[in-house]
Design a protein around this motif. Structure first.
Motif, short mmCIF file in Angstrom:
data_model
loop_
_atom_site.label_atom_id
_atom_site.label_comp_id
_atom_site.label_asym_id
_atom_site.label_seq_id
_atom_site.Cartn_x
_atom_site.Cartn_y
_atom_site.Cartn_z
N ASP A 35 -26.48 -0.03 8.09
CA ASP A 35 -27.58 -0.20 9.04
C ASP A 35 -27.01 -0.03 10.45
O ASP A 35 -25.80 -0.10 10.64
CB ASP A 35 -28.09 -1.64 8.82
CG ASP A 35 -29.31 -1.98 9.62
OD1 ASP A 35 -29.88 -1.10 10.27
OD2 ASP A 35 -29.70 -3.17 9.61
N GLU A 70 -32.39 -0.36 5.10
CA GLU A 70 -31.54 0.15 4.01
C GLU A 70 -32.36 0.69 2.83
O GLU A 70 -32.01 1.72 2.23
CB GLU A 70 -30.61 -0.96 3.48
CG GLU A 70 -29.49 -1.35 4.41
CD GLU A 70 -29.84 -2.49 5.34
OE1 GLU A 70 -31.04 -2.65 5.66
OE2 GLU A 70 -28.93 -3.22 5.75
N ASP A 94 -34.17 -3.85 5.34
CA ASP A 94 -34.97 -2.87 6.07
C ASP A 94 -34.14 -2.49 7.29
O ASP A 94 -33.80 -3.38 8.08
CB ASP A 94 -36.29 -3.53 6.49
CG ASP A 94 -37.29 -2.55 7.07
OD1 ASP A 94 -36.86 -1.48 7.53
OD2 ASP A 94 -38.49 -2.86 7.08
N ARG A 108 -33.85 -10.33 -0.73
CA ARG A 108 -34.86 -9.24 -0.75
C ARG A 108 -34.18 -7.95 -0.34
O ARG A 108 -33.02 -7.95 0.08
CB ARG A 108 -35.93 -9.58 0.28
CG ARG A 108 -35.23 -10.01 1.58
CD ARG A 108 -35.92 -9.76 2.84
NE ARG A 108 -35.12 -10.23 3.96
CZ ARG A 108 -34.37 -9.46 4.72
NH1 ARG A 108 -34.31 -8.18 4.50
NH2 ARG A 108 -33.68 -9.96 5.73
N1 GLY Z 1 -31.16 -4.58 7.60
C1 GLY Z 1 -30.92 -5.96 7.61
C2 GLY Z 1 -31.97 -6.78 7.00
O1 GLY Z 1 -32.88 -6.30 6.37
O2 GLY Z 1 -31.91 -7.99 7.15
#
Ligand code: GLY
Ligand code: AMP
Length: 425
Positions: A212, A292, A290, A287
């Protein structure tokens, strides 16, 4: 089968796209969803937090399986509520989601089961925290125990910055209940990467790694954001590091949760730093990450619905991954992660072959899309090399270059390309 995806961001749009590809799926519902999902799903105007209404909708519409995207409903026990109603759902119970919901809890598990992570102490008393910080020196990291919308971590370069963070969190209660306790931990140095897995109790099926880019601006400058872009797999891991992270971190954690009487089902996300002593955990999420997800799911060759059904059934889903790279770059509203305008018309989004577009914060006004959030869209591409994927994504993103209302990072993945000698075309 009918699938319900709970959530409204880019991660959930990516999930909707993947479920919609499944030959077994007759209908995808998204609650509440976003404008971009309307091509693949029926959006249902029920908020993630309205558990009772979501359960009722799933029952009335004959939903076969529900997938929960974001952390808040998980921590509020949405999986427990669905299970109680006799519905099939993929995600951790409230008790298991504590791995993400409490940094102190996650640290205790890691310490007890020797899972590699930064050395730490937890505090509710500010004076004791400051004494510890002075003893350890800087750099040092101060973290609010609970969820703080990605803002609860201060990487302090000096002792006085760390002390200030302690006051902000414990005395001024900057994050309310989430900062009534803090974790103070050792600063770790190295490249960060994310490793996620489908988990059910002791069963762990890892995905490819991803990286990320959390800072807002090029060169990793500027404030932290929800993520400005990502690529998968993370290319520059040393030999054996992936296997080490799967065995000593993911499998060890899943097994720890079983031994603790809180078996974890769902997506286990480990945020890792590859230090000189090997990978260590900086955080767990309960979970999908995001952004990723948006670059990992396109590499998955399996039918996502079948994977979930198999994992729930304790069968090996036999995951197979494309031997390619996937890159995704986020288009954000000018001003993000600070204040920004909403309702700005987007340029015409022509679908180019092979390129995919994931919506995060958009709305449809008449027949056109307008912005409706900080992170607006993600443009992504799967290709034989990371540089080839990025070249096409960046080319497509030039439609935003004339606009002062949006920005994106042109350097997503670049440092990895340079370190692996893969030159950008
Ligand atoms: N990309 C880091 C998160 O979803 O926490
Ligand atoms: P988190 O919200 O836990 O993902 O943390 C935000 C960011 O802080 C991470 O992506 C890291 O860049 C950084 N960070 C967190 N913990 C540490 C640590 N122990 N050492 C160095 N950096 C850290």
């Amino acid at each position: 089968m009918k699938v319900l995806v709970i959530g409204r961001g880019g991660r959930e749009h990516s999930l909707v796209q993947k479920f919609a590809e499944s030959p077994q799926v007759a209908e995808v519902y998204a609650a509440p969803g976003n404008a971009g999902m309307e091509e693949e799903a029926e959006c249902v105007p029920i908020s993630e937090t309205s558990h009772g209404e979501l359960v009722a909708f799933a029952q009335e519409s004959g939903v076969d399986v529900t997938f929960v995207g974001p952390e808040n409903p998980l921590l509020d026990g949405i999986v427990d509520d669905f299970k109680e109603a006799g519905l099939l759902v993929f995600g951790p119970t409230k008790e298991a989601a504590l791995l993400e919901g409490s940094k102190h809890y996650a640290k205790q598990i890691m310490k007890k089961y020797s899972i590699p992570t930064a050395e730490y102490e937890a505090f509710t008393n500010a004076e004791e925290a400051k004494t510890y910080i002075e003893k350890k020196g800087a750099p040092i990291v101060v973290k609010a125990d609970g969820l703080a919308a990605g803002k609860g971590v201060v990487v302090a370069e000096t002792v006085s910055q760390a002390v200030e963070a302690v006051d902000e969190m414990l005395l001024n209660r900057r994050f309310g209940e989430a900062s009534k306790e803090i974790v103070v931990e050792e600063f770790l140095e190295g490249e960060e990467y994310s490793l996620m897995a489908f988990v059910n109790g002791e069963d762990v099926y890892p995905m490819v790694t991803a990286r990320d880019h959390k800072r807002a601006y090029e060169g990793d400058e500027g404030p932290n954001t929800g993520g400005m872009g990502a690529f998968a797999p993370a290319q520059d891991l040393p030999e054996g590091e992936y296997e080490f992270a799967v065995e000593s971190i993911l499998k060890q954690t899943a097994s720890a949760m079983v031994q603790e009487g809180r078996p974890f089902t769902g997506i286990l996300y480990a945020g890792l730093i590859q230090t000189s002593q090997g990978s260590k955990v900086i955080e767990f999420n309960a979970r999908f990450g995001d952004p990723e997800t948006q670059v990992v799911l396109p590499l998955l060759e399996n039918d996502l619905l079948q994977v979930i059904l198999d994992v729930l059934d304790h069968k090996n889903p036999e995951l197979t991954w494309k031997k390619q790279s996937c890159a995704g770059v986020v288009v954000a509203s000018a001003g993000y992660p600070g204040s920004y305008q909403k309702g700005v018309p987007l340029p015409q989004l022509d679908k180019q072959p092979g390129l995919f577009i994931v919506h995060a914060g958009t709305k449809k006004v008449k027949e056109s899309y307008v912005s409706d959030g900080g992170r607006v869209l993600l443009f992504g591409k799967t290709a034989d090399s990371l540089s080839a994927a990025l070249t096409e994504v960046n080319e497509a993103l030039t439609v935003f270059d004339r606009s002062e209302d949006f920005f994106y990072r042109k350097d997503i993945g670049q440092s990895s390309i340079i370190s692996s000698n893969e030159n950008i075309e």
